[in-house]
Scaffold this motif. Structure first.
Motif, short mmCIF file in Angstrom:
data_model
loop_
_atom_site.label_atom_id
_atom_site.label_comp_id
_atom_site.label_asym_id
_atom_site.label_seq_id
_atom_site.Cartn_x
_atom_site.Cartn_y
_atom_site.Cartn_z
N GLN A 173 43.56 66.43 45.73
CA GLN A 173 44.96 66.59 45.33
C GLN A 173 45.60 65.23 45.06
O GLN A 173 46.40 65.09 44.12
CB GLN A 173 45.74 67.31 46.42
N ALA A 174 45.27 64.24 45.88
CA ALA A 174 45.81 62.90 45.67
C ALA A 174 45.36 62.34 44.33
O ALA A 174 46.15 61.74 43.58
CB ALA A 174 45.38 61.98 46.80
N SER A 175 44.09 62.54 44.01
CA SER A 175 43.56 62.07 42.73
C SER A 175 44.20 62.78 41.56
O SER A 175 44.55 62.17 40.54
CB SER A 175 42.03 62.25 42.71
N GLN A 176 44.37 64.10 41.68
CA GLN A 176 45.00 64.86 40.60
C GLN A 176 46.44 64.42 40.38
O GLN A 176 46.90 64.29 39.24
CB GLN A 176 44.95 66.35 40.93
N TYR A 177 47.15 64.19 41.48
CA TYR A 177 48.53 63.75 41.34
C TYR A 177 48.59 62.40 40.64
O TYR A 177 49.44 62.15 39.77
CB TYR A 177 49.21 63.65 42.69
#
Length: 704
Positions: A173-177
């Motif tokens: 999720q951090a990477s996607q954000y």
């Protein structure tokens, strides 16, 4: 010997009230703090600091040999660097010999730098050129051991390397954000994001044991274990660094005894009983799915329920050369047999065939060094590296294609070891050997434990209540940034996770003394009943007590009321200051716009204060406190130094008194009622209640 740094549950880390919070005003130390914080930023990608790039490009080993106290260390490292080291981007584990040798070589390069500037330049060069995991580990060990970096606070490891502390869905999720973030920022969007982080059992729970993941996967508990192994690496000692003053062998035993005891208290709160005992010949019942992935995308290996540990399985598949870990199944049994024989025989053989007696005042320290297999072991080769091979075996990771392409299990990293239930099962086997040793020591009698003229007449505790509340961690180091973002510090991503906590409380100890005298006061927390509600005598359950508090107190003649609160116990550490707050604070102090205050606990390492109490349950789970007041006996080997504002490794400055660690539970008693009959002790039963944080907030509001 009793250590003032023995953190509650782990029996090891913490600091006494003689080491208060310090305001750092030394500009030199503040600059070092800033330098080292920068070295830990975005460790998984090259640094874009202009001064880092310039230093790394201009650094020349051959022209700097004279800048190292031990020039051979620098020459050796340059030689193996040219030959080829673990490439950047590959997974590092200190439990692979090839990796460990490189980490030790880099640590020595850092440690033997002649002055701080040489150390700093070397660290900057390594930051840009060495494998990220090797660099992070070696730099951390060097910072806490070099005299000229004493006082520097290491940033929270769960923010420096979030991959080992948060599930892969959180990292994803951090990477996607981040991928969406830059475009939004160009349109004037928000520059911050919060991700709700769950524990591994949320998606897949292979075994009921994983319902304890709020404890085993807590970022504070796991970082505690990591930092303990940074300050006391199993490979460091002997001539490289003198740990004799810290009795590191005895400390090794006590740390693990306290970890397992604290884990057992948490098991009781959740309806579990004793930590399971496994046999190498029987399939390991407890599986584990870690839900973690490495920074290069490789998933952590999982272990199924009822995993076979037989040698034929571990040798199956591809392997290289004479891979020493392929025979872990055989080695762990050989090493355990030799350790049992040494305990039964009462002595250890040195490599020269000489006998070293185990049943002396230093016996448990010798045994601890032997089992840990550190450089102070009397015979490393014969008694072997038991825990190294056991971690390979129980972790269930497959054979690598070569020494630089490995997929270590959770057990093969200090940051993730406590997550796996097999960790507690293995170290239970280890502790049984120490208990076998203790059973051969002379038992304590009432006369041994009594304190003439002193009586503990009463103990009182406030109502004990636990709850879960949110804790925020910075995830920025889990993503990759552009040079502009690196220097601009624009991307802010946080993880929000429920962690155990407790309401503040006070307690009082009432003591009668026939004269004014200095005393050592110890408080232990332990079970009263087993999981079936059966009462257990303390003498039969002493290994399941954790050290709750320990302090020296000046008794006055007559009645004494000792009042303490839940914030005073130095066995516990407050939540670590986030990387960003540390950095902003040190910048403010350097610029004259603020203060940089160092909490003595945070500057060292300790068990999270949040876990001072086990969870309990809604109706209240009953535990008991054991309080004992003993004559104060100064630590015989203590080295004091007024410049220390927290215990320094190897100094012996952290010892409060001269009693064995865990006294009086460090050996059996002559008969079951000894602990109950001595007047200078007191047993207090208390229930621990668990509530929702909303109920606690509502209750607090109604009383205002």
């Amino acid at each position: 010997m009793k250590l003032t740094i023995v953190a509650l549950v782990v029996g090891l880390c913490a600091l006494s009230s003689s080491y208060p919070q310090q305001q750092i005003t030394d500009k030199g130390l503040l600059q070092k703090q800033k330098d080292i914080l920068r070295l830990f930023r975005y460790v998984n990608q090259p640094s874009y600091y202009k001064d880092f790039i310039e230093i790394a490009q201009n650094f020349n080993f051959e022209q700097n040999y004279n800048n190292y106290v031990n020039q051979e260390v620098a020459k050796y490292y340059y030689q193996i660097y040219q030959y080829g080291l673990l490439p950047r981007g590959q997974v590092f584990s200190v439990f692979y010999q090839e990796h460990l040798q490189q980490a030790i070589a880099l640590y020595k390069l850092f440690y033997y730098a002649k002055d701080y500037q040489t150390f700093y330049n070397t660290a900057v060069w390594a930051r840009q050129n060495v494998n990220e995991g090797v660099y992070l580990y070696s730099l951390s060990v060097a910072v806490v051991h070099r005299p000229d970096t004493y006082g520097v606070v290491l940033p929270p490891i769960y923010e420096v390397y979030p991959y080992y502390f948060f599930n892969n869905d959180v990292i994803q999720q951090a990477s996607q954000y981040k991928q969406q973030y830059y475009g939004e920022n160009q349109r004037g969007g928000s520059n911050g994001y919060t991700i709700n982080a769950n524990y591994s059992g949320y998606y897949l729970n292979l075994n009921p044991e994983q319902s304890l993941s709020y404890f085993t996967e807590d970022v504070g508990i796991n970082s505690f274990y990591y930092y303990y192994n940074i300050y006391y690496p199993f490979w460091l000692g002997g001539q490289d660094f003198n740990y004799e003053n810290d009795l590191r062998g005895e400390l090794f035993y006590y740390v693990y005894q306290q970890i397992l005891a604290r884990y057992y208290l948490e098991r009781l709160s959740n309806g579990f009983g004793e930590i399971p005992f496994f046999n190498y010949e029987v399939p390991l019942e407890t599986g584990y799915y870690p839900s973690l992935q490495y920074s290069n995308g490789l998933p952590f290996p999982a272990r199924p329920n009822f995993a076979n540990l037989y040698e034929y399985f571990y040798n199956y598949g591809q392997k290289y050369g004479n891979n020493q870990y392929a025979y872990s199944y055989t080695k762990v049994q050989d090493y355990e047999r030799r350790i049992r024989d040494a305990i039964d025989q009462g002595y250890i053989y040195t490599p020269e065939g000489q006998k070293v007696s185990l049943y002396t005042q230093q016996g448990i320290n010798i045994l601890g060094n032997l089992i840990e297999s550190n450089p102070d072991s009397p015979n490393y080769q014969y008694y072997g590296a038991l825990q190294v091979y056991a971690r390979h075996l129980l972790g269930y990771s497959y054979q690598p294609l070569n020494q630089y392409q490995v997929a270590p299990s959770a057990l093969e990293h200090f940051e993730t070891s406590l997550r796996d239930p097999a960790f507690y099962q293995f170290y239970k086997r280890v502790l049984l050997y120490f208990q076998q040793y203790q059973a051969n020591l002379s038992a304590y009698t009432e006369q041994d434990l009594a304190y003439q003229g002193v009586e503990v007449t009463n103990v009182q505790f406030d109502r004990l209540v636990t709850y879960f509340d949110y804790f925020y961690s910075d995830l920025s180091n889990a993503i990759y940034v552009t040079p502009e973002e690196f220097n601009g510090e624009q991307v802010q991503i946080r993880a929000r996770q429920y962690r155990l906590n407790h309401k503040a409380f006070t307690y009082k100890i009432y003591v009668n003394s026939n004269q004014a005298q200095k005393a050592s006061v110890r408080i232990y927390l332990g079970p009263k009943y087993d999981e079936y509600g059966r009462y257990i005598n303390i003498s039969q359950n002493r290994q399941n007590f954790v050290q709750f508090d320990h302090f020296v107190y000046q008794l006055q003649a007559g009645e004494n009321t000792i009042e303490r609160n839940s914030r005073q116990s130095y066995f516990y550490q407050n939540d670590r200051t986030s990387y960003q707050k540390l950095y902003q604070s040190v910048l403010g102090a350097l610029n004259g716009n603020g203060q940089f205050n160092v909490d003595s606990n945070e500057a060292y390492f300790g068990f999270p204060r949040r876990f001072l109490l086990p969870k309990g349950n809604y109706g209240g789970y009953e535990y008991q406190f054991y309080v004992i007041v003993s004559p104060y006996v100064p630590y015989q080997g203590q080295q004091s130094d007024s410049k220390y504002y927290y215990p320094r490794v190897g100094s012996g400055a952290q010892y409060l008194d001269n009693y064995p660690l865990g006294y009086p539970f460090d050996r059996p008693v002559y008969y079951d009622q000894v602990y109950y009959n001595i007047p200078n002790s007191y047993i207090y039963s208390a229930k621990i209640y668990h509530r929702d944080v909303e109920d606690i907030n509502a209750s607090s509001a109604s009383t205002q």
